[in-house]
Design a protein around this motif. Sequence first.
Motif, PDB file in Angstrom:
ATOM      1  N   MET A 142       0.627  -1.211  -0.016  1.00  0.00           N
ATOM      2  CA  MET A 142      -0.011   0.013  -0.053  1.00  0.00           C
ATOM      3  C   MET A 142       0.728   1.190   0.001  1.00  0.00           C
ATOM      4  SD  MET A 142      -2.938   0.894   2.827  1.00  0.00           S
ATOM      5  CE  MET A 142      -3.925   2.509   2.608  1.00  0.00           C
ATOM      6  N   VAL A 143       2.167   1.488   0.977  1.00  0.00           N
ATOM      7  CA  VAL A 143       2.830   2.474   1.040  1.00  0.00           C
ATOM      8  C   VAL A 143       3.468   2.690  -0.394  1.00  0.00           C
ATOM      9  CG1 VAL A 143       5.005   3.100   1.822  1.00  0.00           C
ATOM     10  CG2 VAL A 143       3.314   1.948   3.243  1.00  0.00           C
ATOM     11  N   LEU A 144       4.219   1.669  -1.239  1.00  0.00           N
ATOM     12  CA  LEU A 144       4.644   1.762  -2.498  1.00  0.00           C
ATOM     13  C   LEU A 144       3.789   2.355  -3.448  1.00  0.00           C
ATOM     14  CD1 LEU A 144       6.788  -1.339  -2.629  1.00  0.00           C
ATOM     15  CD2 LEU A 144       7.662   0.956  -2.139  1.00  0.00           C
ATOM     16  N   LEU A 145       2.519   1.597  -3.738  1.00  0.00           N
ATOM     17  CA  LEU A 145       1.480   2.166  -4.615  1.00  0.00           C
ATOM     18  C   LEU A 145       1.053   3.533  -4.397  1.00  0.00           C
ATOM     19  CD1 LEU A 145      -0.768  -1.233  -5.212  1.00  0.00           C
ATOM     20  CD2 LEU A 145       0.884  -0.235  -6.540  1.00  0.00           C
ATOM     21  N   ASP A 146       0.736   3.780  -2.949  1.00  0.00           N
ATOM     22  CA  ASP A 146       0.183   5.289  -2.857  1.00  0.00           C
ATOM     23  C   ASP A 146       1.339   6.195  -2.829  1.00  0.00           C
ATOM     24  OD1 ASP A 146      -1.973   6.306  -1.149  1.00  0.00           O
ATOM     25  OD2 ASP A 146      -0.737   7.298  -0.238  1.00  0.00           O
ATOM     26  N   LYS A 147       2.743   6.122  -2.759  1.00  0.00           N
ATOM     27  CA  LYS A 147       3.610   6.928  -3.090  1.00  0.00           C
ATOM     28  C   LYS A 147       4.013   7.137  -4.525  1.00  0.00           C
ATOM     29  CE  LYS A 147       8.094   8.449  -1.197  1.00  0.00           C
ATOM     30  NZ  LYS A 147       7.523   9.573  -0.781  1.00  0.00           N
ATOM     31  N   TYR A 148       4.347   5.855  -5.253  1.00  0.00           N
ATOM     32  CA  TYR A 148       4.958   5.968  -6.492  1.00  0.00           C
ATOM     33  C   TYR A 148       4.075   5.706  -7.528  1.00  0.00           C
ATOM     34  CZ  TYR A 148       9.088   5.553  -3.774  1.00  0.00           C
ATOM     35  OH  TYR A 148       9.957   6.026  -2.836  1.00  0.00           O
ATOM     36  N   HIS A 155       2.904  11.837   4.413  1.00  0.00           N
ATOM     37  CA  HIS A 155       2.094  12.147   5.668  1.00  0.00           C
ATOM     38  C   HIS A 155       0.699  12.041   5.476  1.00  0.00           C
ATOM     39  CE1 HIS A 155       1.942  16.047   3.271  1.00  0.00           C
ATOM     40  NE2 HIS A 155       0.773  16.192   4.087  1.00  0.00           N
ATOM     41  N   ARG A 156       0.212  11.911   4.180  1.00  0.00           N
ATOM     42  CA  ARG A 156      -1.213  11.970   3.946  1.00  0.00           C
ATOM     43  C   ARG A 156      -1.617  10.479   4.211  1.00  0.00           C
ATOM     44  NH1 ARG A 156      -2.366  15.650  -1.404  1.00  0.00           N
ATOM     45  NH2 ARG A 156      -1.832  17.807  -0.394  1.00  0.00           N
ATOM     46  N   LEU A 157      -0.934   9.643   3.538  1.00  0.00           N
ATOM     47  CA  LEU A 157      -1.106   8.152   3.949  1.00  0.00           C
ATOM     48  C   LEU A 157      -1.033   7.959   5.530  1.00  0.00           C
ATOM     49  CD1 LEU A 157      -1.317   5.243   2.933  1.00  0.00           C
ATOM     50  CD2 LEU A 157       0.975   5.020   2.680  1.00  0.00           C
ATOM     51  N   CYS A 158      -0.188   8.569   6.341  1.00  0.00           N
ATOM     52  CA  CYS A 158      -0.428   8.207   7.657  1.00  0.00           C
ATOM     53  C   CYS A 158      -1.597   8.774   8.446  1.00  0.00           C
ATOM     54  CB  CYS A 158       1.056   9.012   8.281  1.00  0.00           C
ATOM     55  SG  CYS A 158       2.531   8.446   7.911  1.00  0.00           S
ATOM     56  N   LYS A 162      -4.341   6.447  10.344  1.00  0.00           N
ATOM     57  CA  LYS A 162      -4.547   6.798  11.622  1.00  0.00           C
ATOM     58  C   LYS A 162      -6.164   6.755  11.684  1.00  0.00           C
ATOM     59  CE  LYS A 162      -4.178  11.284  12.926  1.00  0.00           C
ATOM     60  NZ  LYS A 162      -3.747  12.088  13.549  1.00  0.00           N
ATOM     61  N   HIS A 163      -6.941   7.046  10.618  1.00  0.00           N
ATOM     62  CA  HIS A 163      -8.258   6.937  10.599  1.00  0.00           C
ATOM     63  C   HIS A 163      -8.672   5.521  10.726  1.00  0.00           C
ATOM     64  CE1 HIS A 163      -9.121  11.425  10.494  1.00  0.00           C
ATOM     65  NE2 HIS A 163      -8.470  11.225   9.381  1.00  0.00           N
ATOM     66  N   GLN A 164      -7.733   4.672  10.158  1.00  0.00           N
ATOM     67  CA  GLN A 164      -8.448   3.384  10.178  1.00  0.00           C
ATOM     68  C   GLN A 164      -7.703   2.618  11.500  1.00  0.00           C
ATOM     69  OE1 GLN A 164      -7.113   1.245   6.842  1.00  0.00           O
ATOM     70  NE2 GLN A 164      -7.287   3.018   5.418  1.00  0.00           N
ATOM     71  N   GLY A 165      -7.493   3.525  12.275  1.00  0.00           N
ATOM     72  CA  GLY A 165      -6.991   2.803  13.687  1.00  0.00           C
ATOM     73  C   GLY A 165      -5.891   2.209  13.577  1.00  0.00           C
ATOM     74  N   LEU A 166      -4.775   2.687  12.705  1.00  0.00           N
ATOM     75  CA  LEU A 166      -3.479   2.354  12.422  1.00  0.00           C
ATOM     76  C   LEU A 166      -2.463   3.450  12.672  1.00  0.00           C
ATOM     77  CD1 LEU A 166      -1.416  -0.248  12.188  1.00  0.00           C
ATOM     78  CD2 LEU A 166      -1.639   0.199   9.719  1.00  0.00           C
ATOM     79  N   PRO A 167      -2.134   3.862  13.787  1.00  0.00           N
ATOM     80  CA  PRO A 167      -1.305   5.292  13.619  1.00  0.00           C
ATOM     81  C   PRO A 167       0.407   4.596  13.359  1.00  0.00           C
ATOM     82  CG  PRO A 167      -1.738   4.438  16.156  1.00  0.00           C
ATOM     83  CD  PRO A 167      -2.634   3.660  14.920  1.00  0.00           C
ATOM     84  N   VAL A 168       0.750   5.423  12.440  1.00  0.00           N
ATOM     85  CA  VAL A 168       2.184   4.957  11.782  1.00  0.00           C
ATOM     86  C   VAL A 168       2.839   6.262  11.642  1.00  0.00           C
ATOM     87  CG1 VAL A 168       3.448   3.839  10.206  1.00  0.00           C
ATOM     88  CG2 VAL A 168       1.393   2.797  10.744  1.00  0.00           C
TER      89      VAL A 168
END
Length: 225
Positions: A142-148, A155-158, A162-168
Amino acid sequence: MAALQATLRDLNQRLYGTKSEKSAGPDRVGMSKPTSPRQRGQQPGSQGHGRSDRSALPVVAEVYDVSDAAKHCPTCGKAFLPFPGTEESTIIEIQVQAHRRRIQRQRYQKACHCPQVTGIVTAAPPPRLIPKSPLGVSVWTMVLLDKYLYGRPTHRLCEELKHQGLPVAQGTLTDGLHRIAVLFEPVMQALHARQMGEKLFHGDETRWEVFAEVEARRGIAGICG
């Protein structure tokens, strides 16, 4: 005097003269814009694109039933008989939810006295993309697809996670991207080999170094950066 009159004529022409062929003159007042015979949207008789194929989506069945009172005749109270089949319809939904994989590895102890086996035998753990990282492969995908691919800042992915309950933390994702970059070296080598096999190359011959301090072009680094 002639020059002054010429200037006045030029000013009058600019202020009161005909500006374009589309200007509304006396003979165009009240005239409506001609309508095109072609209607907007898909034209009658043209071949459409058809329905989108969504057969690859998994199906989650939901059963809805009538109330117990509705299963009986309101006059005599006799129960209705089930009718074969169901009335079906489809609604497309998307559900994204972070979850924790609880890895439970079975353990065994020997029941014999053979010296070849010592201690407790435990099932091997599942592989991780980054050793000792709590983030699984799906998160890094998800990180790779969202970024590249989608070009969204980290920071928008973070914020979304966080809204999904997964603070990173953003630093966690940045450090992880640096660590998995080595996995893409074979891809980079393959791209370079294909690039070098082409006959034509695109190059910038100006060699404008946008991040260099140039006395005659001060400030260009900030503009281009």
